[in-house]
Design an enzyme around this catalytic site. Sequence first.
Site, PDB file in Angstrom:
ATOM      1  N   CYS A 156      13.307 -36.923  55.345  1.00 57.26           N
ATOM      2  CA  CYS A 156      14.670 -37.451  55.470  1.00 57.26           C
ATOM      3  C   CYS A 156      14.956 -37.916  56.891  1.00 57.26           C
ATOM      4  O   CYS A 156      15.113 -39.100  57.133  1.00 57.26           O
ATOM      5  CB  CYS A 156      15.684 -36.389  55.055  1.00 57.26           C
ATOM      6  SG  CYS A 156      15.653 -36.066  53.291  1.00 57.26           S
TER       7      CYS A 156
HETATM    8  N1  LIG Z   1      12.818 -33.777  49.804  1.00 54.17           N
HETATM    9  C1  LIG Z   1      14.031 -33.762  50.286  1.00 54.17           C
HETATM   10  O1  LIG Z   1      14.433 -32.814  50.984  1.00 54.17           O
HETATM   11  C2  LIG Z   1      15.001 -34.893  49.984  1.00 54.17           C
HETATM   12  C3  LIG Z   1      16.371 -34.681  50.250  1.00 54.17           C
HETATM   13  C4  LIG Z   1      17.278 -35.675  49.946  1.00 54.17           C
HETATM   14  C5  LIG Z   1      16.830 -36.898  49.448  1.00 54.17           C
HETATM   15  N2  LIG Z   1      15.495 -37.107  49.220  1.00 54.17           N
HETATM   16  C6  LIG Z   1      15.093 -38.398  48.670  1.00 54.17           C
HETATM   17  O2  LIG Z   1      14.800 -38.258  47.294  1.00 54.17           O
HETATM   18  C7  LIG Z   1      13.747 -39.155  46.911  1.00 54.17           C
HETATM   19  C8  LIG Z   1      12.600 -38.371  46.322  1.00 54.17           C
HETATM   20  O3  LIG Z   1      12.079 -37.507  47.310  1.00 54.17           O
HETATM   21  P1  LIG Z   1      11.187 -36.242  46.978  1.00 54.17           P
HETATM   22  O4  LIG Z   1      11.211 -35.414  48.211  1.00 54.17           O
HETATM   23  O5  LIG Z   1      11.575 -35.639  45.669  1.00 54.17           O
HETATM   24  O6  LIG Z   1       9.755 -36.949  46.823  1.00 54.17           O
HETATM   25  P2  LIG Z   1       8.399 -36.257  46.292  1.00 54.17           P
HETATM   26  O7  LIG Z   1       7.305 -37.007  46.924  1.00 54.17           O
HETATM   27  O8  LIG Z   1       8.477 -34.769  46.444  1.00 54.17           O
HETATM   28  O9  LIG Z   1       8.413 -36.538  44.733  1.00 54.17           O
HETATM   29  C9  LIG Z   1       8.422 -37.814  44.192  1.00 54.17           C
HETATM   30  C10 LIG Z   1       7.693 -37.781  42.862  1.00 54.17           C
HETATM   31  O10 LIG Z   1       7.832 -39.077  42.294  1.00 54.17           O
HETATM   32  C11 LIG Z   1       6.591 -39.440  41.672  1.00 54.17           C
HETATM   33  N3  LIG Z   1       6.567 -40.893  41.573  1.00 54.17           N
HETATM   34  C12 LIG Z   1       6.260 -41.812  42.516  1.00 54.17           C
HETATM   35  N4  LIG Z   1       6.398 -43.056  42.009  1.00 54.17           N
HETATM   36  C13 LIG Z   1       6.800 -42.912  40.721  1.00 54.17           C
HETATM   37  C14 LIG Z   1       7.096 -43.823  39.679  1.00 54.17           C
HETATM   38  N5  LIG Z   1       7.051 -45.130  39.876  1.00 54.17           N
HETATM   39  N6  LIG Z   1       7.442 -43.319  38.467  1.00 54.17           N
HETATM   40  C15 LIG Z   1       7.488 -41.968  38.263  1.00 54.17           C
HETATM   41  N7  LIG Z   1       7.216 -41.062  39.213  1.00 54.17           N
HETATM   42  C16 LIG Z   1       6.890 -41.535  40.433  1.00 54.17           C
HETATM   43  C17 LIG Z   1       5.540 -38.840  42.594  1.00 54.17           C
HETATM   44  O11 LIG Z   1       4.313 -38.668  41.909  1.00 54.17           O
HETATM   45  C18 LIG Z   1       6.196 -37.504  42.992  1.00 54.17           C
HETATM   46  O12 LIG Z   1       5.822 -36.449  42.105  1.00 54.17           O
HETATM   47  C19 LIG Z   1      13.390 -39.916  48.186  1.00 54.17           C
HETATM   48  O13 LIG Z   1      14.135 -41.100  48.221  1.00 54.17           O
HETATM   49  C20 LIG Z   1      13.854 -38.993  49.281  1.00 54.17           C
HETATM   50  O14 LIG Z   1      14.155 -39.698  50.482  1.00 54.17           O
HETATM   51  C21 LIG Z   1      14.586 -36.114  49.461  1.00 54.17           C
END
Ligand SMILES: NC(=O)c1ccc[n+]([C@@H]2O[C@H](COP(=O)([O-])OP(=O)(O)OC[C@H]3O[C@@H](n4cnc5c(N)ncnc54)[C@H](O)[C@@H]3O)[C@@H](O)[C@H]2O)c1
Length: 461
Positions: free
Chosen positions: A301
């Site tokens: 983030c």
């Molecule tokens: N991790 C955090 O603390 C956090 C906090 C707030 C916001 N976010 C935001 O949330 C979003 C997701 O982050 P995250 O941390 O969960 O990511 P992550 O990498 O933990 O998980 C994402 C998942 O999506 C899957 N994926 C990728 N492309 C895909 C597709 N086309 N179709 C289906 N699945 C797909 C991946 O295999 C993975 O399992 C990002 O935009 C991030 O910036 C994350």
Amino acid sequence: MRKGDYQGSRHASRVYDDVAVFATRGEGCEVTYRKHGQGTRSVADLAVVGLGYVGLPLAREAARAGLEVVGLDVSTAVVDALNGGRSHVDDVSDVDVSTMLDAGFRATTDGSELGQADKVVICVPTPLSEDDGPDLGPVRAAAGVVSRHLRRGMLVVLESTTYPGTTEEVLAPILEDSGLKAGVDFNLAFSPERTDPGNATFGVHNTPKVVGGYTAACTQRAAAFYGKFVETVVMARGTREAETAKLLENTYRHVNIALVNEMARFCHELDIDLWDVIGLAATKPFGYQAFYPGPGVGGHCIPIDPNYLSHSVQVKLGYPFRFVQLAQEINASMPNYVARRAQDILNSEAKAVNGATILLLGVTYKPNIADLRESPAVPLAKRLEELGAIVQFHDPYVTTWQVDGHPVGRVPDLDEALSAADLTILLQGHSAYDFASIAAAAKRVLDTRGVVPAASTVERL
Ligand SMILES: NC(=O)c1ccc[n+]([C@@H]2O[C@H](COP(=O)([O-])OP(=O)(O)OC[C@H]3O[C@@H](n4cnc5c(N)ncnc54)[C@H](O)[C@@H]3O)[C@@H](O)[C@H]2O)c1
């Protein structure tokens, strides 16, 4: 009145029934009503696309609320592990996954399952591209799959952090390739994820949820949906406000961390204990929020999201977002600054970094979790190795750790390693660490978190 306009935010807490509501863009809420459970029953109430740090806790919370949830991910390893009852996310235990499976949850790599769902929430990554701009590849890919299986009456929500305008300018056109119209045939909204991995107090259910719809009716539908399992839902004027709110939150953190990181440098020069200063300032009951210095920023983030905002300002308006640029410059320079401080400490003992054994404690990007993403420990280790140090690490949450494609040695016995290392650098204040014992056992300590008790051998950042 423009579309989605509520003339200010309103709060809603479990106030709506889950209805499909449609309105023409720019007009009030009207038309169809389809209460969940009536009419044609979908196979799943909710499909979560992307089962990572954001998607999996969301799926768990919805399943707990009694919704039938299916999870779609492109990773076969993730899908197989979840269907086998194993979690890959810190805040979701294996027991949680088993409970979800018992409640009917299943993970799949088959996009056609989306066609069976009432609502689809997209939680895929939004990384940076090669040139540090937004990489919406995963969002576009996920939207393409949703579009191919979109049905009249669905609610589609994007939760991935992204730049203002993405929901309207990128997501809506891809979804409309289906022949269905956003806000007319299906509801569309953006709802920023605020998950804080490792936070034992605030989770999905008690962190207020911001929702902004493509139309006012879309906002209502999304608020009704989240109201089923989130205590407080806050309605935005539209998708852009909801998108920008998330970027403001993270940019605020980024900038304030940079402020104290810059102060850490000159406070050291002036022999002022910045942690004491922050503690004093924090006694003010209004107008101040404490932020602490550290070896740099990590995670997915803080180092990434502000780029989405500054890139958007630069591309759309042609001028830079200077606060973000400065914060990035300062925070990104911290690992090298820590290396220089390590050099100074060793120098004061007539030792060189070259050939010295330096032990890094805690290499994750935040305390008490195993997440290594974008950890500033990596550029620090790289710099120390460039200077010739023998770098070792210890972390209760990490068994193997790679820097620049090669493994860094994990010390098998912490006490032994502390007394043997020329310098120990505490990078992460995991609560499993006994800081007094670290101070007692180590030859010299550089404490980047301000948690190790004062001693002649301990120096704070
Ligand atoms: N991790 C955090 O603390 C956090 C906090 C707030 C916001 N976010 C935001 O949330 C979003 C997701 O982050 P995250 O941390 O969960 O990511 P992550 O990498 O933990 O998980 C994402 C998942 O999506 C899957 N994926 C990728 N492309 C895909 C597709 N086309 N179709 C289906 N699945 C797909 C991946 O295999 C993975 O399992 C990002 O935009 C991030 O910036 C994350």
